[in-house]
Design a protein around this motif. Structure first.
Motif: not given
Length: 136
Positions: A63-74
């Protein structure tokens, strides 16, 4: 050298997301992931392998540089792995390997690093890199 199956990295990263309380769409920065990753006993570079695996599997999005988010499946998969009442053979094997790795890591090495120590490592890497470039 021990070669670990990709599923070990995936299980470890799902454990990290569970430990930080991440939900679908919740942004988690790299530093938070690094700090929690140390408790897995896996190498620092394995975090990047795990991030790539889950992003490719569409369980995770950048979702940005060095930032992640789980999806609904994740997020659903992370919850399922965290609350398995009757684990499959693959679950048992992955958990056993992660437990074995954690047991081999010294107790003091599993906690978050202090920023001062990290700066020293960065400096050493820069010196090595500049030495290689100067000698080429």
């Amino acid at each position: 050298m021990l070669r670990l199956d990709d599923s070990i990295f995936e299980y470890a990263l799902y454990d990290v997301f569970n430990a930080v309380g991440a939900q679908a769409g919740t942004a988690v920065d790299l530093q938070t992931l690094r700090d929690q990753w140390r408790s897995t006993g896996l190498r620092h570079t394995d975090l990047y392998v795990a991030l790539d695996l889950l992003t490719t599997a569409e369980s995770l999005v950048a979702v940005g540089p060095q930032v992640w988010a789980l999806t609904a499946d994740g997020a659903s998969r992370a919850r399922a792995l965290g609350a398995v009442a009757a684990p499959t053979m693959a679950d048992q094997v992955a958990r056993s390997v992660l437990k074995l790795i954690r047991e081999r890591v010294p107790a003091g090495a599993a906690g978050p690093r202090h920023p001062v120590g990290r700066r020293g490592v960065t400096t050493r890497v820069r010196v090595r890199t500049s030495t290689r470039l100067g000698g080429a």
